[in-house]
Design an enzyme around this catalytic site. Structure first.
Site: not given
Ligand SMILES: N[C@@H](CCC(=O)N[C@@H](CS)C(=O)NCC(=O)O)C(=O)O
Length: 231
Positions: A75-76, A46, A19
């Site tokens: 949220e990052s 998960k 990620c």
């Molecule tokens: N806007 C979020 C995006 C985080 C994101 O898209 N993470 C992905 C992995 S890179 C995720 O957990 N996807 C799993 C899902 O959507 O089920 C951030 O900035 O933290």
């Protein structure tokens, strides 16, 4: 060290091996010399404890403190802001407008990540080419924002750099598949990419087997790019 000279609470970064959003948080933590644990999960499966701390079901989540007083921050961008608020040194610029500009380009970095996903998921050669051109166009916009380098705003590493380190990392693998010439017209971006590729915080944000894991992931997309890897 914490900004208030108080001991930092325990920090656990809930992660997924590939990620890029997790990586930006890990890079900011490393740049601040913060101690943290990493707990890696499988997003395809998960666990219940993860869903309990991640309202959107996404990584990263930063768990702050110990049970039963542990607060999940998700949220990052929010995680990076929390780290900026609590742990020295500051990576964002002091000037409010300049800081806003940095946050804007962090958003642009997230938009590039979406285009990267569209690129590796493109179903056929025509769609792959359209996404390749879109990536090159986005980096041309970034090129216009860069000044003397080597980092986004010159000599000092900032949070935008933590966002683009993981962006550029994808291209190390894409380049090994084919020369997609995404950076041909963007010499400043090339210098930036090179500098970030050498930065220890960026290098250490993933495990050593990241390239193999990414190739396996890309192969499994059943996309035009998957076909190029198998060929
Ligand atoms: N806007 C979020 C995006 C985080 C994101 O898209 N993470 C992905 C992995 S890179 C995720 O957990 N996807 C799993 C899902 O959507 O089920 C951030 O900035 O933290």
């Amino acid at each position: 060290m914490s900004m208030a000279n108080q001991p930092m609470p325990r920090l656990t970064l809930v992660s997924h091996a590939l990620c890029p959003y997790v990586q930006r948080a890990a890079i900011v933590l490393a740049e601040k010399g913060a101690q943290f644990d990493r707990r890696t999960i499988d997003l395809a499966n998960k666990p219940g404890w993860f869903l309990a701390v991640s309202p959107l079901g996404k990584t990263p989540v930063l768990l702050v403190g110990e049970e039963p007083d542990r607060t999940p921050v998700f949220e990052s961008a929010v995680i990076c802001e929390y780290l900026e608020d609590t742990i020295a040194p500051r990576l964002h610029p002091l000037d409010a407008l300049e800081r806003a500009r940095h946050r804007s380009w962090m958003e642009f970095g997230s938009a590039i990540l979406n285009t990267i996903a569209a690129f590796y998921n493109a179903p056929d050669d025509q769609a792959l080419e359209a996404r390749r051109l879109e990536l090159a166009a986005k980096f041309t916009q970034v090129e216009a924002m860069l000044s003397r380098g080597p980092y986004f705003s010159g000599e000092s590493f900032s949070v935008v750099d933590a966002v683009f380190g993981p962006v550029f990392r994808y291209f190390d693998t894409f380049d090994s598949i084919r020369d997609f010439t995404v950076f041909t017209a963007t010499p400043k971006v090339r210098v930036w990419r090179e500098a970030l590729g050498q930065r220890p915080s960026v290098r250490n944000a993933v495990t050593q087997d990241y390239p193999e894991k990414l190739v396996l992931f890309l192969k499994g997309r059943n996309s035009a790019l998957s076909g190029l890897i198998s060929a």
